[in-house]
Design a protein around this motif. Sequence first.
Motif, short mmCIF file in Angstrom:
data_model
loop_
_atom_site.label_atom_id
_atom_site.label_comp_id
_atom_site.label_asym_id
_atom_site.label_seq_id
_atom_site.Cartn_x
_atom_site.Cartn_y
_atom_site.Cartn_z
N ARG A 121 -2.19 25.60 27.82
CA ARG A 121 -0.84 25.94 27.35
C ARG A 121 -0.60 25.19 26.06
O ARG A 121 -1.21 24.16 25.79
CB ARG A 121 0.23 25.49 28.37
CG ARG A 121 0.26 26.21 29.69
CD ARG A 121 1.29 25.54 30.62
NE ARG A 121 2.60 25.48 30.00
CZ ARG A 121 3.48 24.47 30.20
NH1 ARG A 121 3.16 23.45 30.97
NH2 ARG A 121 4.67 24.50 29.63
N TYR A 162 17.45 24.64 27.21
CA TYR A 162 16.33 25.52 26.89
C TYR A 162 15.42 24.95 25.79
O TYR A 162 14.22 25.15 25.81
CB TYR A 162 16.86 26.88 26.46
CG TYR A 162 15.82 27.86 25.99
CD1 TYR A 162 14.97 28.51 26.88
CD2 TYR A 162 15.66 28.13 24.63
CE1 TYR A 162 14.01 29.40 26.44
CE2 TYR A 162 14.71 29.03 24.17
CZ TYR A 162 13.89 29.66 25.08
OH TYR A 162 12.93 30.54 24.64
N HIS A 163 16.00 24.24 24.84
CA HIS A 163 15.24 23.84 23.66
C HIS A 163 14.61 22.45 23.85
O HIS A 163 13.59 22.32 24.52
CB HIS A 163 16.12 23.91 22.42
CG HIS A 163 16.49 25.30 22.05
ND1 HIS A 163 15.63 26.17 21.43
CD2 HIS A 163 17.64 26.00 22.24
CE1 HIS A 163 16.22 27.34 21.24
NE2 HIS A 163 17.44 27.27 21.73
N TRP A 197 -1.85 16.11 28.73
CA TRP A 197 -0.89 16.54 27.71
C TRP A 197 -1.19 15.78 26.43
O TRP A 197 -1.29 14.54 26.43
CB TRP A 197 0.54 16.28 28.16
CG TRP A 197 1.07 17.33 29.08
CD1 TRP A 197 0.37 18.27 29.76
CD2 TRP A 197 2.44 17.52 29.45
NE1 TRP A 197 1.22 19.04 30.52
CE2 TRP A 197 2.49 18.61 30.35
CE3 TRP A 197 3.63 16.88 29.10
CZ2 TRP A 197 3.69 19.07 30.91
CZ3 TRP A 197 4.83 17.34 29.65
CH2 TRP A 197 4.85 18.42 30.54
N GLY A 215 8.76 21.86 20.62
CA GLY A 215 10.20 21.62 20.77
C GLY A 215 10.75 21.03 19.49
O GLY A 215 10.02 20.81 18.52
N THR A 228 4.71 19.33 18.63
CA THR A 228 3.79 20.18 19.35
C THR A 228 3.15 19.43 20.52
O THR A 228 2.81 18.24 20.39
CB THR A 228 2.66 20.66 18.41
OG1 THR A 228 3.24 21.28 17.26
CG2 THR A 228 1.74 21.65 19.11
N ASP A 260 14.08 28.66 17.82
CA ASP A 260 13.30 28.62 19.05
C ASP A 260 11.88 28.26 18.63
O ASP A 260 11.09 29.11 18.27
CB ASP A 260 13.36 29.99 19.73
CG ASP A 260 12.69 29.99 21.10
OD1 ASP A 260 12.16 28.95 21.50
OD2 ASP A 260 12.71 31.05 21.76
N TRP A 320 3.01 24.42 23.42
CA TRP A 320 4.42 24.70 23.16
C TRP A 320 4.94 23.72 22.12
O TRP A 320 4.26 22.76 21.75
CB TRP A 320 5.26 24.62 24.44
CG TRP A 320 5.36 23.28 25.09
CD1 TRP A 320 6.35 22.35 24.94
CD2 TRP A 320 4.43 22.70 26.03
NE1 TRP A 320 6.09 21.24 25.71
CE2 TRP A 320 4.93 21.43 26.38
CE3 TRP A 320 3.24 23.14 26.59
CZ2 TRP A 320 4.27 20.59 27.29
CZ3 TRP A 320 2.57 22.32 27.48
CH2 TRP A 320 3.09 21.06 27.83
N ARG A 358 11.60 20.99 26.87
CA ARG A 358 10.24 20.94 26.30
C ARG A 358 9.81 19.50 26.01
O ARG A 358 8.92 19.26 25.22
CB ARG A 358 10.18 21.79 25.03
CG ARG A 358 10.70 23.20 25.25
CD ARG A 358 10.66 24.02 23.98
NE ARG A 358 11.50 25.20 24.12
CZ ARG A 358 11.54 26.20 23.25
NH1 ARG A 358 10.77 26.17 22.18
NH2 ARG A 358 12.34 27.24 23.44
N SER A 359 10.44 18.57 26.67
CA SER A 359 10.17 17.16 26.42
C SER A 359 8.81 16.76 26.96
O SER A 359 8.32 17.30 27.95
CB SER A 359 11.26 16.32 27.10
OG SER A 359 10.89 14.97 27.18
#
Length: 359
Positions: free
Chosen positions: A286, A39-40, A245, A290, A210, A258, A288, A44-45
């Motif tokens: 988006r 999940y972590h 990205w 990690g 990020t 998280d 996110w 999120r790679s």
Amino acid sequence: MTRFDIAIVGGGIAGATLAAELAPHASLVVIERESAAGYHATGRSAAFWSETYGGPHIQPLTTASAKELAPYLERLGALHIGRTGDAAAIDAFLDEFAGTGVELHRVAPAAQVPGLRPEWTLGVFEPSCAYIDVAALHADALGRVRRAGGALWLDADLASAAREGGAWRIETTAGPLAADILVDAAGAWADRVALAAGVAPIGIQPYRRTIAQLRTDPSPRAGMPLVVDIGEHFYFKPEAGGRLWLSPADETPVDPCDAAPEELDVAVAIDRMERAVDWRVVAVERRWAGLRSFAPDRRPVYGFDPRVSAFFWCAGQGGFGIQTAPAAARLAASLLLGRARDADIAHIDPAIYSPERFA
């Protein structure tokens, strides 16, 4: 009480690939604190394989992972760019990997990146860089564990672990278990797992990284490589559907959590990109964040703890845990099982990754 030979704390890429190597040889369970493994950091790679990423201490593990990763790779290429003032950094980068077998070429970067601002005149192309299908790699590793009879316990947060009668008695939120060997593959939580087992932590520090998904005008050109600032202040790469990205390559120290992106970090990333290319950001679709977790010397940690012999470290993989996972898992499995290393990793010295360096 359920008894196993090995209990692995952490179901991300490190724990999953190590479990896949060990499951044919021992009964084991993977203990995962979340309701879904990976999940972590794993989920999120930025998902690319680069032989130069992480430096010369990491490159042997990355290169040795290429064969097993081949089914999960798609060609991308990487372009390391710099300005006139970065000439020494470009030279040092090339010197670092001279004689390693990593293919690197000096190039004119503007030919590969339309709209690159004219001051970015220096470039090094790394043709072997590739996308990684991280989800498939991780799922296949867990599938190998299940087929070999290994168990996966989800929603199983570790509460405590203690040695009793020559084995670990482990308490989790999913119930108790016992194991002969306890493996710490808990990523950002690695030091907390050690403390819960009465083992001295070694200073595994999580850092927030990020990433934002953008639409730009113009859209990234088909075949454009990953673009990395030689000073590691940003990188960006094309994605499906004409998206981009982008990361500011941030490393903000945080407690295990998280991770969530900060608006400022996204703004910094866009500013740095716009200083490199004459593109307009149409939309931030988006964002996110990690966690990347490093040991104090930024090398991963594989091996038995020097003070607690039945406690095995598999931690500190930083941002290169996925690209090194196959070779790292085989190296760690050989150390844990006391077996000779496979021929393709026999040249890798496990001592540089040993936890004994922190004793």
